[in-house]
Write a protein that holds these residues in place. Sequence first.
Motif, PDB file in Angstrom:
ATOM      1  N   ALA A 258       0.854  -1.195   0.000  1.00  0.00           N
ATOM      2  CA  ALA A 258       0.000   0.000   0.000  1.00  0.00           C
ATOM      3  C   ALA A 258       0.891   1.246   0.000  1.00  0.00           C
ATOM      4  CB  ALA A 258      -0.927  -0.003   1.218  1.00  0.00           C
ATOM      5  N   GLY A 259       1.979   1.194   0.764  1.00  0.00           N
ATOM      6  CA  GLY A 259       2.915   2.321   0.783  1.00  0.00           C
ATOM      7  C   GLY A 259       3.536   2.540  -0.583  1.00  0.00           C
ATOM      8  N   LEU A 260       3.956   1.452  -1.222  1.00  0.00           N
ATOM      9  CA  LEU A 260       4.598   1.574  -2.538  1.00  0.00           C
ATOM     10  C   LEU A 260       3.643   2.149  -3.571  1.00  0.00           C
ATOM     11  CD1 LEU A 260       6.750  -1.667  -2.884  1.00  0.00           C
ATOM     12  CD2 LEU A 260       7.549   0.704  -2.927  1.00  0.00           C
ATOM     13  N   THR A 261       2.383   1.693  -3.546  1.00  0.00           N
ATOM     14  CA  THR A 261       1.453   2.179  -4.573  1.00  0.00           C
ATOM     15  C   THR A 261       1.094   3.637  -4.352  1.00  0.00           C
ATOM     16  OG1 THR A 261      -0.393   1.333  -3.294  1.00  0.00           O
ATOM     17  CG2 THR A 261       0.416  -0.062  -5.080  1.00  0.00           C
ATOM     18  N   SER A 262       1.304   4.144  -3.134  1.00  0.00           N
ATOM     19  CA  SER A 262       0.944   5.542  -2.961  1.00  0.00           C
ATOM     20  C   SER A 262       2.125   6.486  -3.197  1.00  0.00           C
ATOM     21  CB  SER A 262       0.303   5.773  -1.593  1.00  0.00           C
ATOM     22  OG  SER A 262       1.148   5.305  -0.593  1.00  0.00           O
ATOM     23  N   VAL A 263       3.271   5.943  -3.585  1.00  0.00           N
ATOM     24  CA  VAL A 263       4.376   6.815  -3.998  1.00  0.00           C
ATOM     25  C   VAL A 263       4.032   7.380  -5.386  1.00  0.00           C
ATOM     26  CG1 VAL A 263       6.803   6.892  -4.676  1.00  0.00           C
ATOM     27  CG2 VAL A 263       6.115   5.605  -2.650  1.00  0.00           C
ATOM     28  N   ALA A 264       4.117   8.682  -5.520  1.00  0.00           N
ATOM     29  CA  ALA A 264       3.682   9.332  -6.760  1.00  0.00           C
ATOM     30  C   ALA A 264       4.488   8.829  -7.962  1.00  0.00           C
ATOM     31  CB  ALA A 264       3.835  10.844  -6.633  1.00  0.00           C
ATOM     32  N   ARG A 265       3.804   8.731  -9.096  1.00  0.00           N
ATOM     33  CA  ARG A 265       4.450   8.251 -10.310  1.00  0.00           C
ATOM     34  C   ARG A 265       5.625   9.143 -10.705  1.00  0.00           C
ATOM     35  NH1 ARG A 265       2.313   7.062 -16.246  1.00  0.00           N
ATOM     36  NH2 ARG A 265       2.191   9.317 -16.281  1.00  0.00           N
ATOM     37  N   GLY A 266       5.477  10.429 -10.435  1.00  0.00           N
ATOM     38  CA  GLY A 266       6.550  11.365 -10.759  1.00  0.00           C
ATOM     39  C   GLY A 266       7.858  11.031 -10.054  1.00  0.00           C
ATOM     40  N   GLN A 267       7.772  10.419  -8.882  1.00  0.00           N
ATOM     41  CA  GLN A 267       8.979  10.015  -8.168  1.00  0.00           C
ATOM     42  C   GLN A 267       9.730   8.946  -8.957  1.00  0.00           C
ATOM     43  OE1 GLN A 267      10.237  11.083  -4.997  1.00  0.00           O
ATOM     44  NE2 GLN A 267       8.940  12.783  -5.620  1.00  0.00           N
ATOM     45  N   TRP A 268       8.994   7.989  -9.467  1.00  0.00           N
ATOM     46  CA  TRP A 268       9.606   6.950 -10.297  1.00  0.00           C
ATOM     47  C   TRP A 268      10.209   7.571 -11.556  1.00  0.00           C
ATOM     48  CZ3 TRP A 268      10.430   1.838  -9.400  1.00  0.00           C
ATOM     49  CH2 TRP A 268       9.791   1.275  -8.286  1.00  0.00           C
ATOM     50  N   GLU A 269       9.454   8.482 -12.153  1.00  0.00           N
ATOM     51  CA  GLU A 269       9.930   9.090 -13.400  1.00  0.00           C
ATOM     52  C   GLU A 269      11.190   9.907 -13.168  1.00  0.00           C
ATOM     53  OE1 GLU A 269       6.591  11.118 -15.095  1.00  0.00           O
ATOM     54  OE2 GLU A 269       5.778   9.239 -15.894  1.00  0.00           O
ATOM     55  N   ALA A 270      11.221  10.615 -12.031  1.00  0.00           N
ATOM     56  CA  ALA A 270      12.416  11.392 -11.732  1.00  0.00           C
ATOM     57  C   ALA A 270      13.621  10.460 -11.586  1.00  0.00           C
ATOM     58  CB  ALA A 270      12.213  12.210 -10.450  1.00  0.00           C
ATOM     59  N   GLY A 271      13.416   9.337 -10.911  1.00  0.00           N
ATOM     60  CA  GLY A 271      14.505   8.383 -10.733  1.00  0.00           C
ATOM     61  C   GLY A 271      14.963   7.793 -12.056  1.00  0.00           C
ATOM     62  N   ARG A 272      14.009   7.311 -12.828  1.00  0.00           N
ATOM     63  CA  ARG A 272      14.361   6.668 -14.091  1.00  0.00           C
ATOM     64  C   ARG A 272      14.979   7.665 -15.070  1.00  0.00           C
ATOM     65  NH1 ARG A 272      12.649   1.626 -15.017  1.00  0.00           N
ATOM     66  NH2 ARG A 272      14.642   1.599 -16.125  1.00  0.00           N
ATOM     67  N   ALA A 273      14.454   8.895 -15.084  1.00  0.00           N
ATOM     68  CA  ALA A 273      14.968   9.900 -16.021  1.00  0.00           C
ATOM     69  C   ALA A 273      16.421  10.258 -15.713  1.00  0.00           C
ATOM     70  CB  ALA A 273      14.096  11.155 -15.992  1.00  0.00           C
ATOM     71  N   THR A 274      16.838  10.080 -14.451  1.00  0.00           N
ATOM     72  CA  THR A 274      18.240  10.376 -14.127  1.00  0.00           C
ATOM     73  C   THR A 274      19.126   9.147 -14.263  1.00  0.00           C
ATOM     74  OG1 THR A 274      17.682  10.083 -11.796  1.00  0.00           O
ATOM     75  CG2 THR A 274      17.839  12.341 -12.594  1.00  0.00           C
ATOM     76  N   GLY A 275      18.625   8.127 -14.954  1.00  0.00           N
ATOM     77  CA  GLY A 275      19.484   6.989 -15.269  1.00  0.00           C
ATOM     78  C   GLY A 275      19.494   5.880 -14.229  1.00  0.00           C
ATOM     79  N   LEU A 276      18.665   6.018 -13.176  1.00  0.00           N
ATOM     80  CA  LEU A 276      18.582   4.918 -12.211  1.00  0.00           C
ATOM     81  C   LEU A 276      17.775   3.776 -12.823  1.00  0.00           C
ATOM     82  CD1 LEU A 276      17.713   6.937  -8.962  1.00  0.00           C
ATOM     83  CD2 LEU A 276      19.952   6.091  -9.662  1.00  0.00           C
ATOM     84  N   GLY A 277      18.171   2.549 -12.522  1.00  0.00           N
ATOM     85  CA  GLY A 277      17.409   1.398 -12.987  1.00  0.00           C
ATOM     86  C   GLY A 277      16.158   1.213 -12.152  1.00  0.00           C
TER      87      GLY A 277
END
Lengths: 226, 246
Positions: A118-137
């Motif tokens: 439940a905690g993971l699903t409530s992390v905003a999608r933008g957080q994932w995008e920020a991570g991935r956009a900076t080259g994190l896997g």
Amino acid sequence: MDGLDRFLNTFFNGAIFARYLPDMLAGVWVTIWLAAAVIALGLTLGLLLACLRSYGNRVVNLCIIVFADLGRALPPLVLILIMYFGLPGLGVRLSGPLVLILVLGFVLAAFAEEIFWAGLTSVARGQWEAGRATGLGFTQTLIHVALPQAIRLAIPPLVNRVLAISKMTALGSVIGVSEILAVASTAQSFTGSAAPLTMGAIAYVIVFLPLVILTRILEHRYAWKV
Amino acid sequence: MTRPMLELVGLNKRFGDLTVLHDIHLRVGQGELVFVIGPSGSGKSTMLRCCNRLEEPTSGSVLIDGADITACSPRALNKMRLNLGMVFQGFHLYPHMDAVGNVMLAQVKALGRSKDEARARALEMLDRVGLRHKSDAMPSALSGGQQQRVAIARALALDPKVMLFDEPTSALDPELVGSVLAVMKDLRTSGMTMLVVSHEMGFAREAADRVIFMDGGVIVEEGQPEAIFTNPQAERTRAFLSRVRG
Ligand SMILES: Nc1ncnc2c1ncn2[C@@H]1O[C@H](COP(=O)(O)OP(=O)(O)O)[C@@H](O)[C@H]1O
Ligand SMILES: [Mg+2]
């Protein structure tokens, strides 16, 4: 004997307290390490399952969901009795403490998985995008970006669940694990006095009250500093 | 034109039956600032997001300094993304890390810099966006404009070849817009290649080399800022500009 004397003699008999103190201390120790093992197993497994679930493999996720739902639906006592009295029929004999740790650990894992998820699903999608956009896997973003946020959200429900399930180590008394309640009820049947049960209650308070206070501190510390 | 740093070749993007980008061709030369305008829903964000494959293009390719990002393995993709800094409308700073931590994370985990190196670089970048004194502030303690500048520093710290901006000032209170635009102007002056989606027409006039007008998933018109703003050729561009000018 007046009422107060009678009350004190029934619940706070000093001689009985003294006689069973060593046994009770041993029981406290058993309860503490059982609870510690259950918490370690439950939280680790729950966290791993929630992380695994985020990879989105259908088959894996179905298994996780079945595990989590069964673990939350079944009363732990039923599982404990099945494993302790049923498995020997298949030639598998597990010790009482091991059964208790496995069952309560799995039950805690089932709840913890759902809470972390439940905690993971409530992390905003933008957080994932920020991570991935900076080259994190994916895994790096999960570990360094999503999980810390998910864990903060999970802490209040999690600590309550951890407490509830740690107290269930008292179920060990039905399969001969000499934790606090088992010591107390054995002593109670020997002496015919309720005093050992009072001792047991006091022991539980001594063991779990610090944990309750710790959870308050944790909840406070991990509350969003938004 | 200078060497193309970012090149979109025949880019198409569909979401189910909806075609959002249709045969987009675009070249951004080294040190060039290309400014993208267009009505909401015209596909501007999707175009930027296809550049680093946050959105998977349906067909076509995206070349970064000649290397095709659309034809690489997942592992290579993570490396390729280091070449593209992206700035989002909503900042998306990591709320559990202070400003310097935000700028350090990908340097350490994706680029493999040591913590000391990453910290030094992060402080340098925060200095560049005027926020060195806020290096240990949590995002929640920063204004929107400051958060966006930290987000720009986070992208810059990875030494990207191209910076993508998706409406970087749209979520900001008007008085905070200027600080972010100032950082972007400074970047432009220093020779960064930039693709900017924004409604800040004043900024476009001052800083853009070219303006592109998109509508309905196609590039309708492009040209010098003055030419587009004062003398648009397409009817759709004229209609859009008169709408946004009120
Ligand atoms: N993930 C998605 N799934 C379905 N449709 C999408 C998705 N993302 C964007 N769209 C649609 O694509 C179109 C273009 O969106 P977008 O690129 O965000 O436009 P703009 O940034 O120009 O406002 C819109 O019609 C939008 O609804
Ligand atoms: Mg958009």
